[in-house]
Design a protein around this motif. Structure first.
Motif, PDB file in Angstrom:
ATOM      1  N   GLN A 178      38.156  48.536  47.347  1.00 36.44           N
ATOM      2  CA  GLN A 178      39.061  47.709  46.531  1.00 36.44           C
ATOM      3  C   GLN A 178      39.122  46.281  47.061  1.00 36.44           C
ATOM      4  OE1 GLN A 178      42.812  49.702  46.757  1.00 36.44           O
ATOM      5  NE2 GLN A 178      42.274  51.261  45.247  1.00 36.44           N
ATOM      6  N   TRP A 179      39.235  46.142  48.379  1.00 41.42           N
ATOM      7  CA  TRP A 179      39.279  44.821  49.020  1.00 41.42           C
ATOM      8  C   TRP A 179      38.025  44.025  48.672  1.00 41.42           C
ATOM      9  CZ3 TRP A 179      35.758  43.715  53.116  1.00 41.42           C
ATOM     10  CH2 TRP A 179      35.974  42.487  53.772  1.00 41.42           C
TER      11      TRP A 179
ATOM     12  N   ARG B 212      37.852  42.947  44.936  1.00 41.48           N
ATOM     13  CA  ARG B 212      38.692  41.777  44.647  1.00 41.48           C
ATOM     14  C   ARG B 212      37.999  40.481  45.102  1.00 41.48           C
ATOM     15  NH1 ARG B 212      44.499  42.476  46.156  1.00 41.48           N
ATOM     16  NH2 ARG B 212      44.541  43.277  44.059  1.00 41.48           N
TER      17      ARG B 212
ATOM     18  N   MET C 294      35.154  39.656  42.716  1.00 43.65           N
ATOM     19  CA  MET C 294      35.640  39.157  41.427  1.00 43.65           C
ATOM     20  C   MET C 294      36.112  37.715  41.530  1.00 43.65           C
ATOM     21  SD  MET C 294      37.595  42.493  39.882  1.00 43.65           S
ATOM     22  CE  MET C 294      38.367  41.549  38.592  1.00 43.65           C
ATOM     23  N   GLN C 295      36.785  37.377  42.642  1.00 42.86           N
ATOM     24  CA  GLN C 295      37.282  36.022  42.819  1.00 42.86           C
ATOM     25  C   GLN C 295      36.147  35.040  43.119  1.00 42.86           C
ATOM     26  OE1 GLN C 295      40.124  36.719  45.959  1.00 42.86           O
ATOM     27  NE2 GLN C 295      41.781  37.145  44.525  1.00 42.86           N
TER      28      GLN C 295
END
Length: 194
Positions: free
Chosen positions: A53-54, A57, A60-61
């Motif tokens: 998950q980390w 993110r 995606m950023q």
């Protein structure tokens, strides 16, 4: 004395049939076929999932033009005869649409593995996977080793192995080279170490 050659335990097509049955019969079964040998991949625990998950993110950023695909099966090794399930792969969002269980690896910019606590994790993640991904031509292999609290970035595949391996301890920054082009601050990984 005759020379022995490496022979797979079964044909790739037979493995795919076994993997389909295993997935149906045992919810969550994850089988891989590397070096002609069937391997069972451990189910991810909560910290493993949190690390993915980390990373999702951050990707995606940093690279909104791409998507981190968790658990996508791919055709791996030379001649695409192996079958691997990286913990995640970085590619464009539609890279695997319509491809079934084992996607074509050509659009993959990075394969990701997060070590598990099973007994063959070192052999699989540090030996077999880097070789398979380099043979496949995946530009970057990111290995997050929870036992050693290290991050390894493999790059420059030459068709047999990665020519560059950069290792940093948790807490340091590490650059994922082009075509990924992302810098990771690995400090948060300390929160998910045992």
């Amino acid at each position: 004395m005759p020379m022995m050659t490496h022979r797979p335990h079964m044909l790739t097509e037979d493995f795919e049939a076994v993997a389909r049955i295993a997935t149906r019969e045992r919810e969550g079964a994850r089988l891989e076929f590397i070096d002609g040998v069937i391997r069972s991949k451990a189910m991810p625990d909560g910290d493993h999932g949190r690390i993915i998950q980390w990373l999702l993110r951050i990707c995606m950023q940093s690279r909104p033009d791409l998507f981190l695909h968790p658990g996508q099966g791919i055709k791996a090794e030379a001649y695409r005869t192996g079958r691997a399930i990286p913990d995640a792969v970085l590619a464009h969002s539609d890279a695997f649409v319509g491809q079934g269980d084992w996607g074509d690896p050509d659009p993959i910019l990075m394969a990701v593995e997060v070590t598990s606590w099973d007994s063959d994790s070192h052999r699989r993640d540090h030996v077999e996977k880097p070789r398979a991904y380099a043979e496949t031509g995946i530009p970057v292999y990111l290995l997050i080793d929870r036992a050693k609290c290290e991050v390894s970035v493999y790059s420059q595949p030459n068709g047999q192995r990665y020519e560059s391996v950069h290792v940093v301890a948790y807490g340091k920054e590490v650059r994922l080279p082009e075509p990924v082009g992302i810098t990771l601050d690995t400090e948060p990984l300390k929160d998910w170490a045992r």
